[in-house]
Scaffold this motif. Structure first.
Motif, PDB file in Angstrom:
ATOM      1  N   SER A 102      33.890  50.410  41.560  1.00  0.00           N
ATOM      2  CA  SER A 102      32.940  49.373  40.586  1.00  0.00           C
ATOM      3  C   SER A 102      31.998  50.356  39.584  1.00  0.00           C
ATOM      4  N   PRO A 142      31.085  41.786  47.821  1.00  0.00           N
ATOM      5  CA  PRO A 142      30.210  42.102  46.513  1.00  0.00           C
ATOM      6  C   PRO A 142      30.930  42.343  45.389  1.00  0.00           C
ATOM      7  N   ILE A 143      32.105  43.240  45.658  1.00  0.00           N
ATOM      8  CA  ILE A 143      32.835  43.871  44.659  1.00  0.00           C
ATOM      9  C   ILE A 143      33.733  42.819  43.951  1.00  0.00           C
ATOM     10  N   GLN A 145      33.221  39.513  44.296  1.00  0.00           N
ATOM     11  CA  GLN A 145      32.446  38.565  43.270  1.00  0.00           C
ATOM     12  C   GLN A 145      32.391  38.984  42.010  1.00  0.00           C
ATOM     13  N   GLN A 146      31.914  40.195  41.839  1.00  0.00           N
ATOM     14  CA  GLN A 146      31.723  40.867  40.338  1.00  0.00           C
ATOM     15  C   GLN A 146      33.262  40.947  39.526  1.00  0.00           C
ATOM     16  N   PHE A 147      34.203  41.443  40.326  1.00  0.00           N
ATOM     17  CA  PHE A 147      35.397  41.704  39.741  1.00  0.00           C
ATOM     18  C   PHE A 147      36.426  40.561  40.176  1.00  0.00           C
ATOM     19  N   ARG A 148      36.403  39.647  39.233  1.00  0.00           N
ATOM     20  CA  ARG A 148      37.630  38.246  39.906  1.00  0.00           C
ATOM     21  C   ARG A 148      38.859  38.607  39.635  1.00  0.00           C
ATOM     22  N   ASP A 186      35.870  30.539  40.456  1.00  0.00           N
ATOM     23  CA  ASP A 186      34.276  30.410  40.072  1.00  0.00           C
ATOM     24  C   ASP A 186      33.678  28.899  40.668  1.00  0.00           C
TER      25      ASP A 186
END
Length: 375
Positions: A102, A142-143, A145-148, A186
């Motif tokens: 990330s 979490p990663i 979620q940030q990088f779809r 999303d």
């Protein structure tokens, strides 16, 4: 409804493997290629081809190893821009390589505008001590979620051959059966273009036009898409699953459009994208969810002295369609009826306004033809 692999026009999938030095890229490739524990691995593995029969879709996979050294950055970027999918590695026993996903690699892929599926592979699983045992979901949640753009994550070990083939299977699957055209992560819903395509398929399969697929229609749909009939118990099971989660998905007549869409959303959420793609491709759709050119062939250009007229069979078909949608039997297809008529037409919103007026103007003529031909 049992799933199946839809046909794809691709003749190969190119997978580029990237990650920090020492994360196990070359060992992973060597283990996948030889289906055995590698004894000696070069710093950068030569391009490797997995044959068509390696995975069920029977499409060969070419794996490209890369060097993470600065002097090879230009070549790395070139390979990334030619990739169909990217496998991004970290070492399960080195927390710093996980953090680098990330902090460097995923932002770098975005900067390079690499818009292909990304499979994150945690290598060297056998070297992770029990005191570091954390679920993959906790590590990667979490990663992701940030990088779809991350399609999926898998942990593996070239030393013990744990889930090594799975890494490149997921990469191939993400290319042949992509998620992006079908599902909005999303919103957790099917995308509008996918809904429109599936709605068209539903209407085509609803032969009696009662707004539901009865058992016979469901079975015909299953045979058309997957070459295998549904057993009565399977049909009951499908309806039960839908009814439990979607109250309007089943009625007394059968599986409704709402239930049909729910089933495909469920397939996608469960990772069975090949099932939905098999349906879409059987009904003529390509990866962009537009009907393929070979499904709707372009008419041959005519010479100036040539003209075209409808065959008697075409006239008869159009007369039947006109009568079917002239619900109030007033000899004209009203705008609302016209909308229903073109529900099964691809991209109808693009050309619907252009043809609506002339079609309405022709309705009285068609009606007169119908009346003249009546005994």
């Amino acid at each position: 409804m049992p799933g199946g692999s839809g046909s794809s026009s691709r003749t190969g999938v190119r997978v580029v493997v990237v990650g920090d030095r020492g994360t196990g890229k070359s060992s992973l490739i060597a283990a996948a290629a030889t289906e055995s524990v590698p004894e000696k691995v070069p710093p950068v593995h030569a391009p490797t081809r997995l044959p068509p029969d390696f995975y069920p879709d029977r499409v060969p996979v070419t794996i490209i190893d890369t060097s993470s050294s600065l002097e090879n950055k230009g070549k790395l970027n070139e390979e990334l821009k030619r990739a169909d999918a990217v496998v991004l590695t970290y070492a399960c026993n080195q927390q710093s390589t996980l953090s680098r996903l990330s902090s460097y690699w995923l932002p770098e892929l975005r900067r390079l505008e690499i818009k292909v599926p990304i499979i994150v592979a945690g290598c060297k699983l056998d070297l992770r001590g029990d005191h570091n045992a954390t679920s993959l979901e906790e590590v990667m949640g979490p990663i992701m979620q940030q990088f779809r753009e991350i399609e999926t994550c898998v942990e593996c070990s070239a030393t013990t051959m744990i889930q090594v083939p799975d890494v490149f299977y997921y990469a191939q699957k993400a290319v042949l059966h992509p998620t992006a055209p079908l599902f909005d992560h999303d919103e957790q819903t099917l995308k509008p273009r996918c809904v429109r395509a599936l709605k068209r398929i539903f209407i085509i399969c609803d032969h009696d036009m009662d707004g539901a697929l009865n058992d016979a229609e469901l079975n015909e749909f299953q045979v058309k898409c997957f070459n295998a009939p549904l057993q009565p118990a399977e049909i009951v099971g499908v309806k039960r699953v839908v009814q439990e989660k979607q109250h309007d998905g089943v009625n007394d007549l059968g599986l409704t459009l709402s239930g049909f869409l729910f089933l495909h959303a469920l397939f996608i959420e469960k990772g069975r994208l090949e099932t939905t793609w098999a349906v879409l491709r059987k009904f003529g759709y390509g990866d962009d969810l537009e009907l393929r050119d070979d499904f709707l062939p372009v008419p041959t250009k005519l010479s100036p002295d040539q003209s075209v007229e409808l065959a008697s069979e075409a006239v008869e078909f159009l007369r039947g369609i006109f009568g079917l949608y002239d619900i109030d039997n007033d000899g004209a297809v009203r705008p609302a009826e016209l909308e229903d008529l073109f529900l099964t037409a691809p991209e109808r919103w693009i050309w619907f306004p252009a043809i609506a007026s002339p079609f309405i103007a022709l309705c009285p003529i068609v009606c007169r033809i119908r009346q003249d031909l009546q005994p």
